[in-house]
Design an enzyme around this catalytic site. Structure first.
Site, PDB file in Angstrom:
ATOM      1  N   TRP A 176      -3.956 -12.749  -2.972  1.00 61.61           N
ATOM      2  CA  TRP A 176      -3.253 -12.990  -1.811  1.00 61.61           C
ATOM      3  C   TRP A 176      -4.196 -13.980  -0.717  1.00 61.61           C
ATOM      4  CZ3 TRP A 176      -1.875  -7.285  -1.851  1.00 61.61           C
ATOM      5  CH2 TRP A 176      -0.201  -7.265  -2.159  1.00 61.61           C
ATOM      6  N   ALA A 178       6.136  -8.074  -9.249  1.00 55.83           N
ATOM      7  CA  ALA A 178       7.086  -8.672  -8.781  1.00 55.83           C
ATOM      8  C   ALA A 178       6.759  -9.655  -7.340  1.00 55.83           C
ATOM      9  CB  ALA A 178       8.426  -7.962  -8.475  1.00 55.83           C
ATOM     10  N   ASP A 179       5.715  -9.425  -7.027  1.00 59.66           N
ATOM     11  CA  ASP A 179       5.105 -10.199  -5.775  1.00 59.66           C
ATOM     12  C   ASP A 179       5.045 -11.465  -5.864  1.00 59.66           C
ATOM     13  OD1 ASP A 179       4.040  -9.280  -2.930  1.00 59.66           O
ATOM     14  OD2 ASP A 179       2.762 -11.006  -3.730  1.00 59.66           O
ATOM     15  N   ILE A 180       5.779 -12.386  -5.134  1.00 61.96           N
ATOM     16  CA  ILE A 180       5.757 -13.850  -5.291  1.00 61.96           C
ATOM     17  C   ILE A 180       4.584 -14.383  -4.758  1.00 61.96           C
ATOM     18  CG2 ILE A 180       6.736 -16.015  -4.295  1.00 61.96           C
ATOM     19  CD1 ILE A 180       9.412 -14.355  -4.055  1.00 61.96           C
TER      20      ILE A 180
END
Length: 294
Positions: free
Chosen positions: A285, A243-245
């Site tokens: 990231w 769910a990490d944008i």
């Protein structure tokens, strides 16, 4: 004063570590001098500042670690090794991703370790503060919290003891611009840590599933928070927050997709990255953080 010389297995890119740590203004470091001051609570929560300075290169990594109190040297060194993941063979991680679909990202960020938060309690509270906020305001709130209720030693700030945080009136946190609900979460969760209902030290001995089952029952802690604790608090190697944008954006960019990937697409991408999903997460990231900096 004590000092310890350390050599670790290559590749290990400490300059990348400092670069990422510098995103958080709470961290005391110097990119040119290649050091960071690490706040550690040792010997029953006493605050100690330990300086970690790079003296080598990515291919010949070496460090000088210094502290003030000889009596805590062994405990401090164990924590520093854990935080900076000096006992992990990053070479094996790099080899695993060479034939993968994100090999290009891993080549660019070769030797970047998954550095942990300096305090497990701090990691938990930071996650609570950061929930559903943009990064800039979340960091501002975290700084206000720590500098209002924590303590400063040698220019380095420490999170407050859980007992102190548990006793903070919600009205005071509201004055710092915390929402009422988030203020209640911080104090109630701190109380659970203080009375031992959340046993942070025991988490080092528990499985990911055991920790998840324990924390997910607590009001104010959801899946995102648990995954972040496992990743950045405990350094678990095989986590991929679907769910990490940020990860969604990194995948969209890397694979040149028209829209953010679905959960099913993310699962399909990630199968070949196990058992190092945490490193896939970190490097994805980093791939968009670096592009943003440029």
């Amino acid at each position: 004063m004590w000092q310890e010389q350390v050599q670790v297995a290559a590749p290990y890119d400490f300059d990348r570590v400092l670069e990422r740590l510098s995103i958080d203004s709470m961290n005391v470091l110097d990119l040119a001098e290649r050091y960071v001051k690490v706040p550690l609570r040792l010997n029953g929560f006493e605050p100690h500042v330990v300086t970690v300075q790079a003296t080598g290169t990515k291919q010949e990594p070496a460090f000088t670690v210094t502290g003030r109190t000889e009596a805590v040297k062994e405990e401090a060194m164990a924590e520093v090794r854990r935080i900076f993941q000096w006992d992990l063979q990053l070479y094996a991680v790099a080899e695993h991703f060479k034939p993968s679909t994100i090999a290009e990202i891993f080549a660019e960020h070769e030797g970047t370790p998954l550095v942990l938060d300096f305090s497990l309690y701090g990691s938990l509270i930071k996650c609570i503060i950061h929930q559903q906020l943009n990064m800039a305001f979340a960091m501002t709130l975290t700084k206000r919290f720590v500098q209002t209720y924590g303590e400063e030693v040698d220019g380095v700030w420490f999170y407050p003891h859980p007992e102190k945080a548990a006793a903070i009136p919600v009205t005071e946190l509201r004055e710092l611009q915390f929402s009422g609900r988030k203020a209640e979460y911080i104090t109630s969760i701190s109380a659970l840590v203080a009375n031992g209902e959340i046993d942070l030290e025991n988490m080092h001995n528990q499985t990911d599933d055991e920790i998840y089952e324990q924390l997910i029952k607590i009001k104010g802690i959801g899946p995102w928070t648990v995954q972040n604790i496992l990743l950045f608090g405990l350094g678990r190697p095989n986590l991929f927050p679907l769910a990490d944008i940020g990860i969604q954006n990194a995948l969209k960019q890397h694979f040149q997709m028209d829209a953010k990937p679905t959960k099913e697409e993310m699962l399909a991408f990630s199968r070949e990255w196990e058992p190092y999903l945490s490193y896939a997460s970190l490097y994805l990231w980093r791939s968009i953080e670096k592009r943003t900096e440029r």
